[in-house]
Design a protein around this motif. Structure first.
Motif, mmCIF file in Angstrom:
data_model
loop_
_atom_site.group_PDB
_atom_site.id
_atom_site.type_symbol
_atom_site.label_atom_id
_atom_site.label_comp_id
_atom_site.label_asym_id
_atom_site.label_seq_id
_atom_site.Cartn_x
_atom_site.Cartn_y
_atom_site.Cartn_z
ATOM 1 N N SER A 105 -120.340 -41.254 60.862
ATOM 2 C CA SER A 105 -121.534 -41.067 60.034
ATOM 3 C C SER A 105 -122.721 -41.811 60.632
ATOM 4 O O SER A 105 -122.588 -42.609 61.570
ATOM 5 C CB SER A 105 -121.286 -41.577 58.614
ATOM 6 O OG SER A 105 -121.289 -43.003 58.598
ATOM 7 N N SER A 106 -123.888 -41.579 60.055
ATOM 8 C CA SER A 106 -125.074 -42.335 60.468
ATOM 9 C C SER A 106 -124.885 -43.819 60.193
ATOM 10 O O SER A 106 -125.420 -44.674 60.910
ATOM 11 C CB SER A 106 -126.309 -41.811 59.738
ATOM 12 O OG SER A 106 -126.161 -41.939 58.330
ATOM 13 N N HIS A 124 -129.288 -33.539 48.435
ATOM 14 C CA HIS A 124 -130.113 -34.632 48.934
ATOM 15 C C HIS A 124 -130.893 -34.154 50.150
ATOM 16 O O HIS A 124 -130.355 -33.472 51.027
ATOM 17 C CB HIS A 124 -129.223 -35.814 49.307
ATOM 18 C CG HIS A 124 -129.964 -37.076 49.590
ATOM 19 N ND1 HIS A 124 -130.540 -37.337 50.821
ATOM 20 C CD2 HIS A 124 -130.238 -38.154 48.814
ATOM 21 C CE1 HIS A 124 -131.118 -38.517 50.795
ATOM 22 N NE2 HIS A 124 -130.953 -39.040 49.587
ATOM 23 N N ALA A 125 -132.169 -34.527 50.225
ATOM 24 C CA ALA A 125 -133.048 -33.999 51.275
ATOM 25 C C ALA A 125 -132.560 -34.326 52.672
ATOM 26 O O ALA A 125 -132.758 -33.536 53.603
ATOM 27 C CB ALA A 125 -134.460 -34.550 51.076
ATOM 28 N N ASP A 126 -131.914 -35.481 52.865
ATOM 29 C CA ASP A 126 -131.493 -35.904 54.197
ATOM 30 C C ASP A 126 -130.038 -35.572 54.504
ATOM 31 O O ASP A 126 -129.488 -36.062 55.492
ATOM 32 C CB ASP A 126 -131.705 -37.420 54.346
ATOM 33 C CG ASP A 126 -133.163 -37.803 54.265
ATOM 34 O OD1 ASP A 126 -134.013 -36.995 54.676
ATOM 35 O OD2 ASP A 126 -133.466 -38.910 53.757
ATOM 36 N N ASP A 127 -129.420 -34.758 53.672
ATOM 37 C CA ASP A 127 -128.006 -34.424 53.824
ATOM 38 C C ASP A 127 -127.891 -33.002 54.360
ATOM 39 O O ASP A 127 -128.253 -32.041 53.685
ATOM 40 C CB ASP A 127 -127.307 -34.538 52.467
ATOM 41 C CG ASP A 127 -125.798 -34.413 52.549
ATOM 42 O OD1 ASP A 127 -125.296 -33.916 53.579
ATOM 43 O OD2 ASP A 127 -125.121 -34.786 51.581
ATOM 44 N N GLU A 128 -127.367 -32.863 55.586
ATOM 45 C CA GLU A 128 -127.331 -31.537 56.204
ATOM 46 C C GLU A 128 -126.422 -30.565 55.461
ATOM 47 O O GLU A 128 -126.596 -29.348 55.569
ATOM 48 C CB GLU A 128 -126.914 -31.633 57.670
ATOM 49 C CG GLU A 128 -125.520 -32.168 57.923
ATOM 50 C CD GLU A 128 -125.194 -32.211 59.410
ATOM 51 O OE1 GLU A 128 -126.028 -31.725 60.215
ATOM 52 O OE2 GLU A 128 -124.121 -32.720 59.759
ATOM 53 N N ASN A 166 -124.616 -40.732 49.284
ATOM 54 C CA ASN A 166 -125.960 -40.698 48.718
ATOM 55 C C ASN A 166 -125.830 -40.617 47.197
ATOM 56 O O ASN A 166 -124.729 -40.375 46.667
ATOM 57 C CB ASN A 166 -126.808 -39.555 49.289
ATOM 58 C CG ASN A 166 -126.138 -38.195 49.165
ATOM 59 O OD1 ASN A 166 -125.663 -37.811 48.091
ATOM 60 N ND2 ASN A 166 -126.089 -37.447 50.273
ATOM 61 N N GLY A 170 -126.116 -30.830 52.123
ATOM 62 C CA GLY A 170 -126.522 -30.998 50.737
ATOM 63 C C GLY A 170 -126.475 -29.716 49.917
ATOM 64 O O GLY A 170 -125.953 -29.711 48.789
ATOM 65 N N SER A 210 -121.683 -47.252 53.624
ATOM 66 C CA SER A 210 -122.941 -46.888 52.981
ATOM 67 C C SER A 210 -123.457 -48.043 52.136
ATOM 68 O O SER A 210 -122.700 -48.648 51.366
ATOM 69 C CB SER A 210 -122.749 -45.663 52.084
ATOM 70 O OG SER A 210 -123.893 -45.464 51.261
ATOM 71 N N SER A 263 -125.254 -46.554 63.044
ATOM 72 C CA SER A 263 -126.229 -47.639 62.887
ATOM 73 C C SER A 263 -125.577 -49.006 63.042
ATOM 74 O O SER A 263 -126.213 -49.963 63.490
ATOM 75 C CB SER A 263 -126.911 -47.538 61.520
ATOM 76 O OG SER A 263 -127.662 -46.353 61.421
#
Length: 279
Positions: A71-72, A236-240, A19, A242, A44, A76
């Motif tokens: 990873s996501s 980062h908001a979506d990083d567990e 990120n 973070g 990424s 994906s």
């Protein structure tokens, strides 16, 4: 402390390009001279965008591939899975060997396309590079792509030099087999590994952990030891993890870290053992 007693360590920031705050934080720490390596997540979509900032720092640190199956991004893409799933499939040898080889090649191709050179090293996101099946495919790809290279990319051996359940799990998932293969093929490696923890606590807790890792580095090893870290300029908001990344950055960017290195008699080096500039 005398020059003879100084110990060397590779300090490697994982997850470059995961990120924006992580890439920004790693670049800032390299500029400060606080890191000697970073590992890139080429799946990424940020890798294309973040590669130029890293290329501007070429020669100041080792830059390598963070081989990714968990990873996501990997999930994906349709071949990855949660860590527990990948561990189970690896242990049961349920991976398709050709898929493994093709995906390792694809991630290396993406690395080289935007780094414009071969990786200085190869390791794995959540240490997947040493899992059964995955490591065998990696061996084949390494010999084909870099067997005649000089220097060859060094391998991180995730033989964790710490107590605790997490450290034991990491170490038992193939570190001895990976080291044995490297020894048989005269392949450069860096180990033991420190830096594993539960991403909990505050900045002071992380500083205390780092002081312990520095104090426990081996004396006069055949090659540098390695400490992994996961810094980011902000959470980062979506990083567990973070918040933990931001805490690590705060400490590594501080004068306290510089003093802790001096007090421990430790210098940062690249995987080849080449010293970093004094900090």
């Amino acid at each position: 402390m005398s020059a003879q007693s100084i110990r060397d360590v590779v300090l490697c920031a994982d997850d470059y390009a995961v990120n924006a705050p992580t890439s920004q934080g790693i670049v800032a720490l390299v500029v400060l001279g606080r890191l000697s390596a970073t590992s890139v997540m080429t799946l990424s979509p940020r890798w294309v965008e973040d590669a130029p900032a890293l290329r501007d720092l070429r020669g100041r640190l080792d830059v390598g591939l963070h081989l990714d199956w968990t990873s996501s991004f990997a999930q994906s893409a349709g071949f990855g899975g949660a860590l527990s799933t990948v561990m189970r499939r690896a242990a049961l040898r349920r991976f398709d060997v050709q898929v493994l080889r093709d995906e390792i090649e694809r991630q290396l191709d993406a690395f080289e396309q935007h780094w414009h050179a071969a990786p200085d090293h190869i390791d794995g996101h959540q240490h997947v590079h040493q899992f059964a099946g995955l490591r065998d495919a990696l061996f084949e790809v390494l010999l084909r792509r870099y067997g005649r290279a000089a220097p060859r990319p060094w391998l991180r051996i995730s033989n964790v030099a710490q107590a605790g359940f997490k450290a034991r799990v990491i170490s038992t998932m193939g570190s001895k087999t990976l080291q044995a293969w490297a020894d048989d093929h005269h392949w450069p490696t860096v180990s033991p590994l420190s830096g594993a923890y539960a991403f909990d606590g505050n900045v002071a807790d992380y500083a205390n952990r780092m002081r312990g890792w520095l104090a426990d580095l081996p004396d006069a090893p055949a090659h540098p030891a390695i400490i992994m870290c996961h810094p980011a300029a902000s959470a980062h908001a979506d990083d567990e993890i973070g918040p933990a990344r931001a805490r690590e950055f705060s400490y590594l960017a501080s004068h306290d870290f510089v003093q802790d290195l001096r007090d421990a008699g430790v210098r940062l080096v690249r995987g080849s053992g080449q010293p970093m500039a004094s900090i």
